[in-house]
Design a protein around this motif. Structure first.
Motif, PDB file in Angstrom:
ATOM      1  N   SER A 209      43.084  87.886   2.038  1.00 35.17           N
ATOM      2  CA  SER A 209      41.804  86.889   2.905  1.00 35.17           C
ATOM      3  C   SER A 209      42.475  86.400   4.267  1.00 35.17           C
ATOM      4  CB  SER A 209      40.799  87.117   1.589  1.00 35.17           C
ATOM      5  OG  SER A 209      39.736  86.176   2.202  1.00 35.17           O
ATOM      6  N   GLY A 284      40.513  90.536  -0.893  1.00 37.33           N
ATOM      7  CA  GLY A 284      39.341  90.123   0.038  1.00 37.33           C
ATOM      8  C   GLY A 284      39.124  90.933   1.657  1.00 37.33           C
ATOM      9  N   GLN A 286      38.276  93.389   3.886  1.00 37.54           N
ATOM     10  CA  GLN A 286      37.478  94.442   3.842  1.00 37.54           C
ATOM     11  C   GLN A 286      38.248  95.690   4.066  1.00 37.54           C
ATOM     12  OE1 GLN A 286      35.368  94.090   7.212  1.00 37.54           O
ATOM     13  NE2 GLN A 286      33.997  95.784   7.326  1.00 37.54           N
ATOM     14  N   GLY A 301      36.473  93.043  -4.376  1.00 36.96           N
ATOM     15  CA  GLY A 301      36.142  92.719  -3.322  1.00 36.96           C
ATOM     16  C   GLY A 301      35.785  91.001  -3.349  1.00 36.96           C
ATOM     17  N   LEU A 302      36.815  90.140  -2.953  1.00 41.33           N
ATOM     18  CA  LEU A 302      36.495  88.668  -2.773  1.00 41.33           C
ATOM     19  C   LEU A 302      36.027  88.318  -0.977  1.00 41.33           C
ATOM     20  CD1 LEU A 302      39.713  87.848  -4.842  1.00 41.33           C
ATOM     21  CD2 LEU A 302      37.365  87.660  -5.333  1.00 41.33           C
ATOM     22  N   ALA A 303      35.856  86.985  -0.786  1.00 43.57           N
ATOM     23  CA  ALA A 303      34.870  87.218   0.005  1.00 43.57           C
ATOM     24  C   ALA A 303      35.497  87.161   1.395  1.00 43.57           C
ATOM     25  CB  ALA A 303      34.643  85.985  -0.739  1.00 43.57           C
ATOM     26  N   GLY A 304      35.217  87.025   2.422  1.00 45.71           N
ATOM     27  CA  GLY A 304      36.165  86.897   3.647  1.00 45.71           C
ATOM     28  C   GLY A 304      35.744  85.840   4.549  1.00 45.71           C
ATOM     29  N   MET A 309      32.208  91.846   3.192  1.00 48.06           N
ATOM     30  CA  MET A 309      32.720  92.015   2.094  1.00 48.06           C
ATOM     31  C   MET A 309      31.362  92.510   1.090  1.00 48.06           C
ATOM     32  SD  MET A 309      35.487  93.099   0.402  1.00 48.06           S
ATOM     33  CE  MET A 309      36.241  92.128   1.300  1.00 48.06           C
ATOM     34  N   SER A 322      30.049  91.132  -4.630  1.00 44.96           N
ATOM     35  CA  SER A 322      31.439  90.384  -4.226  1.00 44.96           C
ATOM     36  C   SER A 322      31.636  89.268  -4.886  1.00 44.96           C
ATOM     37  CB  SER A 322      31.333  90.056  -2.941  1.00 44.96           C
ATOM     38  OG  SER A 322      31.970  89.235  -2.175  1.00 44.96           O
ATOM     39  N   ASN A 324      33.540  85.346  -5.821  1.00 47.52           N
ATOM     40  CA  ASN A 324      33.738  83.760  -4.456  1.00 47.52           C
ATOM     41  C   ASN A 324      35.995  84.075  -4.927  1.00 47.52           C
ATOM     42  OD1 ASN A 324      31.992  83.824  -3.323  1.00 47.52           O
ATOM     43  ND2 ASN A 324      31.207  82.760  -4.504  1.00 47.52           N
ATOM     44  N   TRP A 325      36.590  83.196  -3.946  1.00 50.34           N
ATOM     45  CA  TRP A 325      37.590  82.957  -4.924  1.00 50.34           C
ATOM     46  C   TRP A 325      38.168  81.590  -6.211  1.00 50.34           C
ATOM     47  CZ3 TRP A 325      41.817  86.121  -3.213  1.00 50.34           C
ATOM     48  CH2 TRP A 325      42.410  86.442  -2.130  1.00 50.34           C
TER      49      TRP A 325
END
Length: 360
Positions: A209, A284, A286, A301-304, A309, A322, A324-325
């Motif tokens: 990400s 993460g 996109q 999908g993990l946050a960018g 995302m 989405s 969070n990591w």
């Protein structure tokens, strides 16, 4: 008709950037075959070692745009690496805002001011293919409010950016990312590209990400993701989309016995084919997640580094939000297992059709 296209990301190592520029070219050539498509790259940003000093020039740009002092804006942009003669050489400007329209971008003010300068010179200006993530009331928001209402069209690629611009009273339309405009790879093309790599089927593809860095904390974060996925009994293929991704992949590959496919090994079509053959994609980045949606591969999908995302997943009507990591290993494993076991319904997912673009 001469169409100036920038930011030109066609030569980027990043698969998403490659796909974006290919999709932009596809849109313009399909809708305006009479147009001359001219990719362009500006000079590097000044003050590389002291980027915080650019705030002086950024504030001067905003001040002079508000005063409609075109001559002064062009002068500052010349210092910023943009030739003052460029504004009369083209008929239409098609701006690719991918990756540049957030408050951590060093390109933000230079790009927006260049759009103002082209429009003030009587050119048609379209700003598109962008996630916009700035704080209302900030200097960045003020710059958007000074420039974007003057343009001929502002097209964003997901609904969160659409709502933000609406909040700033800037007319805009959701079009979707330019990657959706690319022709779909056939089954034969997917197989041909996939066979280039020594990958056994029955695997989980993994990406990193833009929110991660080359440090111990990011390495530990990726190790946690891998520990969550390992018990699922599938080989993990790390798709390293950037230099930072490759750094992280190499740091953990030997300990966790993962396979690496990097930007050195593949271009965007090969990455698409690998993702199309995966059982699941986790990460993460996109555009790999967009590729997954196009080829009906489920993804987590993990946050960018922006809300892109979340925006993509809302645009797709995706059944999973989405993550969070800092998600726990247990929660990520449970989500992945539910997907692989067919417990999540993806039938309502809608992949945008991006086919129309009017430059007149």
């Amino acid at each position: 008709m001469k169409v100036l296209y920038y930011l030109d990301t066609s030569t980027s190592i990043n698969w998403g950037s490659q796909a974006t520029s290919a999709g932009m070219r596809q849109l313009i050539e399909n809708n305006h075959p009479e147009a001359e498509f001219i990719p362009y790259t500006f000079a590097p940003l000044p003050l590389k070692l002291f980027p915080f000093l650019r705030i002086i020039a950024d504030k001067m740009l905003l001040c002079n745009i508000r005063k409609n002092n075109l001559h002064k804006v062009k002068s500052i942009l010349s210092w910023y690496g943009i030739d003052q003669n460029i504004y009369n050489q083209y008929d239409v400007v098609c701006f690719n805002g991918e990756g540049a329209m957030h408050d951590q971008s060093g390109h933000f003010f230079r790009m927006l001011a260049s759009l103002y300068a082209f429009k003030a010179n009587g050119k048609k200006v379209i700003s598109m293919n962008q996630t916009i993530d700035v704080k209302p009331g900030s200097l960045h928001a003020a710059m958007l409010q000074a420039v974007y209402p003057q343009l001929d069209a502002v097209l964003v690629r997901e609904p969160l950016s659409h709502r933000l611009l609406n909040q700033l009273n800037i007319p805009n339309t959701v079009l979707g990312d330019a990657a959706y405009a690319l022709p779909r790879l056939s089954e034969e093309e997917i197989e041909q590209h996939f066979r280039t790599f020594d990958i056994d089927t029955g695997f989980i593809a993994l990406t990193a990400s833009s929110i991660l860095d080359r440090n111990a904390r990011s390495i530990a974060t990726m190790e946690k993701i891998i520990r969550a996925l390992k018990p699922l009994g599938r080989r993990i293929v790390f798709l390293a989309n950037t230099k930072t991704d490759l750094y992280l992949a190499k740091k953990i590959a030997q300990s966790y016995h993962i396979q690496i496919i990097s930007y050195k090994d593949a271009q965007y079509k090969q990455a698409m084919a690998i993702i199309a053959k995966a059982d699941l994609l986790v990460g993460g980045r996109q555009h790999p997640n967009i590729f997954a949606a196009i080829y009906q591969t489920p993804f987590i999908g993990l946050a960018g580094n922006t809300h892109k995302m979340q925006g993509v997943m809302e645009l797709l009507n995706y059944p999973i939000q989405s993550k969070n990591w800092d998600i726990s290993e247990t929660d990520l494993r449970t989500c992945a297992r539910d997907i692989l076991d067919g417990k999540i319904d993806f039938s309502a997912v809608t992949v945008p059709i991006v086919a129309q673009l009017t430059l007149y």
